[in-house]
Motif scaffolding. Structure first.
Motif, PDB file in Angstrom:
ATOM      1  N   LYS A  17      45.253  58.181  -9.607  1.00 53.70           N
ATOM      2  CA  LYS A  17      45.493  56.733  -9.658  1.00 53.70           C
ATOM      3  C   LYS A  17      46.054  56.138  -8.362  1.00 53.70           C
ATOM      4  CE  LYS A  17      45.669  55.146 -14.425  1.00 53.70           C
ATOM      5  NZ  LYS A  17      46.516  54.542 -15.483  1.00 53.70           N
ATOM      6  N   PRO A  18      46.932  56.827  -7.643  1.00 55.11           N
ATOM      7  CA  PRO A  18      47.428  56.225  -6.391  1.00 55.11           C
ATOM      8  C   PRO A  18      46.333  55.979  -5.364  1.00 55.11           C
ATOM      9  CG  PRO A  18      48.881  57.992  -7.105  1.00 55.11           C
ATOM     10  CD  PRO A  18      47.662  58.073  -7.971  1.00 55.11           C
ATOM     11  N   HIS A  19      45.180  56.623  -5.541  1.00 53.94           N
ATOM     12  CA  HIS A  19      44.076  56.449  -4.605  1.00 53.94           C
ATOM     13  C   HIS A  19      43.080  55.396  -5.089  1.00 53.94           C
ATOM     14  CE1 HIS A  19      45.551  60.016  -2.537  1.00 53.94           C
ATOM     15  NE2 HIS A  19      45.618  60.612  -3.708  1.00 53.94           N
ATOM     16  N   VAL A  20      43.374  54.766  -6.219  1.00 57.40           N
ATOM     17  CA  VAL A  20      42.526  53.708  -6.760  1.00 57.40           C
ATOM     18  C   VAL A  20      43.131  52.364  -6.364  1.00 57.40           C
ATOM     19  CG1 VAL A  20      41.635  52.630  -8.861  1.00 57.40           C
ATOM     20  CG2 VAL A  20      41.774  55.138  -8.699  1.00 57.40           C
ATOM     21  N   PRO A  21      42.421  51.543  -5.604  1.00 57.16           N
ATOM     22  CA  PRO A  21      42.999  50.285  -5.121  1.00 57.16           C
ATOM     23  C   PRO A  21      43.106  49.240  -6.226  1.00 57.16           C
ATOM     24  CG  PRO A  21      40.699  50.445  -4.475  1.00 57.16           C
ATOM     25  CD  PRO A  21      41.048  51.761  -5.128  1.00 57.16           C
ATOM     26  N   ASP A  22      44.139  48.414  -6.144  1.00 55.60           N
ATOM     27  CA  ASP A  22      44.295  47.319  -7.085  1.00 55.60           C
ATOM     28  C   ASP A  22      43.343  46.174  -6.758  1.00 55.60           C
ATOM     29  OD1 ASP A  22      46.350  48.584  -8.513  1.00 55.60           O
ATOM     30  OD2 ASP A  22      47.867  47.861  -7.104  1.00 55.60           O
ATOM     31  N   ASP A  23      43.180  45.898  -5.482  1.00 57.21           N
ATOM     32  CA  ASP A  23      42.327  44.778  -5.057  1.00 57.21           C
ATOM     33  C   ASP A  23      41.610  45.177  -3.765  1.00 57.21           C
ATOM     34  OD1 ASP A  23      41.120  42.426  -4.322  1.00 57.21           O
ATOM     35  OD2 ASP A  23      42.930  41.191  -4.448  1.00 57.21           O
ATOM     36  N   ILE A  24      40.490  45.884  -3.924  1.00 63.75           N
ATOM     37  CA  ILE A  24      39.774  46.406  -2.755  1.00 63.75           C
ATOM     38  C   ILE A  24      39.221  45.284  -1.892  1.00 63.75           C
ATOM     39  CG2 ILE A  24      37.596  46.608  -4.004  1.00 63.75           C
ATOM     40  CD1 ILE A  24      38.868  49.066  -1.351  1.00 63.75           C
TER      41      ILE A  24
END
Length: 484
Positions: free
Chosen positions: A471-478
């Motif tokens: 999850k830390p590697h999944v962006p909130d707003d790419i």
């Protein structure tokens, strides 16, 4: 690292080989002195040290970099084999340790499988020209469309591309003769794909009873990038899994300009960050350490350009494609006795491994770089694993045909111990297991082996913990991140 790569042809391949030089090259590669390496240990060299690159005693560190031109690759299931990386096979596959020793009762309920395309011709043609022709006349790369209703009266003719060289074309001088489009799958690559698929059926079909008898089942789903390399690999691998299937299959793809794999969407921040990563003092030290080799290769092949000198991506790609398809290393066009040597190739490959480990694992911006490159694909993986566990997705198998530049950041997100360049056919399997008390655990296989990471060997890990790592590697707003 090269820019996103797209091609327009499907393929198989034929090779023209200089037998005497090919034999001596293969002998040199096979007999290189390397440290004692445990089974599977060739995946994890000491990439934290620059001396790994320049120490010729390291050789290939147990890696294999040669394969026959028109035959499938030999089985090197315990080794890092760049030409055709190992994959789950009936000879080496077993259940996770707690299941195997009966300390828990569990059933395999889902596999998220991703793989790089199989072996191919090079992306990068030497700037001074190639001294060997690449021949691809033993395959029909079909290029046609047809109506979805299957109406044979309106079906297209099965035309195929046949590459040729016109002797009046002045641009051929200094390029490469032959009958190939670059890059494209080779015959060996397609045969490797067939075997890859047969082994997946033997494991996940026959042994584990997971795969359905037909690829038309809603329980399976296939996806590729927009590159013909991944599409062609899919055709070969899926034929290996389901050899008796007739009729077409959907291979899902996102639009190329917004694809969440193969760096499909544009992102200025990603490009800027890569430039910063390749401007660090550590990156500069690795270029300084390899200056003698880079100078030698630049002189031999007229390659003193930024693209060829700023990293080892281009030389590694060129040398790998040759050796993995029955060709010898290149010689200078102006002096046929001045050739790249086995030691040259080994150092190029070691430097390429170091660079991949630095891009996706060692540099201080690795997590952000993974977000900008592969975060959206990681989100898709997390979502599917969660949906299966929650009972909202009845699928049992997803197969993604993608690229080395997709596998690298996934392995980086999992904090792999050391990341060598993911070879041809490299694969990651997220196996989701459900225990008798309805708990979900994950086993992550990398090229058939339980992945070794900073978190330990991922043989049996609660699903929630794997999600926490990703999850830390999944962006909130790419979108906003890419504009920054």
């Amino acid at each position: 690292m090269s820019a996103p790569r797209v091609m327009n042809f499907s393929i198989l391949w034929a090779s023209l080989v200089d037998p005497s030089k090919m034999f001596s090259m293969a002998l040199s590669l096979a007999s290189s002195p390397v440290p004692t390496i445990t089974p599977g240990g060739s995946f994890y060299p000491p990439l934290h040290s620059l001396s790994y690159i320049t120490d010729n005693k390291q050789g290939t560190f147990g890696g294999v970099y040669n394969a026959p031109a028109e035959k499938p690759t030999k089985d090197h299931s315990g080794d890092y084999d760049y030409c055709t990386m190992p994959h789950p096979s009936p000879k080496s596959y077993s259940a996770p340790t707690p299941v195997q020793n009966h300390s828990v009762q569990a059933q395999l309920v889902y596999v998220e499988y991703m793989q790089r395309h199989q072996r191919r011709t090079p992306y990068n043609i030497l700037p001074g020209g190639e001294d060997q022709p690449y021949e691809c006349d033993n395959v029909f790369p079909y290029l046609y469309s047809g109506p979805a209703d299957g109406d044979q009266s309106r079906a297209s003719l099965p035309v195929y591309a046949q590459t040729y060289t016109d002797n009046t074309n002045p641009f051929v001088t200094g390029y490469v003769n032959g009958s190939c489009q670059y890059p494209q799958l080779t015959l060996g690559g397609v045969l490797d794909g067939h075997q890859h698929g047969r082994d997946l059926w033997a494991v996940y079909g026959e042994k584990m009873g997971l795969l359905p008898s037909s690829p038309k089942s809603p329980k399976v789903w296939f996806r590729s990038s927009s590159s013909a390399l991944t599409q062609d690999s899919a055709g070969a691998v899926l034929r290996g899994i389901w050899p008796d299937h007739t009729g077409p299959l959907p291979l899902h793809q996102q639009a190329a300009s917004v694809d969440t794999v193969n760096q499909g969407f544009s992102c200025a921040a990603r490009d800027k960050l890569l430039s910063n990563i390749q401007s660090t003092e550590e990156w500069k030290r690795h270029l300084e350490a390899t200056q003698p080799l880079r100078h030698r290769l630049a002189t031999l092949f007229k390659a003193n350009t930024t693209d060829w000198m700023s990293s080892f991506d281009h030389f590694a790609d060129n040398f790998q494609a040759r050796l993995c398809n029955g060709y010898r290393l290149p010689c200078s066009l102006s002096n046929s006795s001045a050739c790249a040597t086995a030691d040259d190739a080994h150092e190029v490959f070691r430097a390429g491994d170091w660079e991949w480990n630095y891009w996706w694992h060692r540099n201080q911006h690795a997590s952000q770089y993974i977000q900008l490159t592969e975060g959206l694909f990681l989100r898709e993986i997390v979502k599917r694993l969660g949906a299966v566990a929650q009972g909202t997705l009845s699928r049992v198998y997803t197969h993604n045909f993608i690229h080395d530049g997709d596998l690298g950041p996934v392995l980086g997100a999992l904090d792999i111990q050391q990341l060598r360049w993911p070879g041809m056919g490299s694969n990651i399997a997220f196996e989701l297991w459900k225990t008798s008390n309805a708990q979900y655990h994950v086993r992550v296989l990398y090229s058939g082996h339980a992945l070794r990471t900073a978190h330990g060997t991922l043989d049996w890990v609660p699903l929630s913990r794997v999600v926490d790592w990703l999850k830390p590697h999944v962006p909130d707003d790419i979108v906003s991140m890419c504009k920054s």
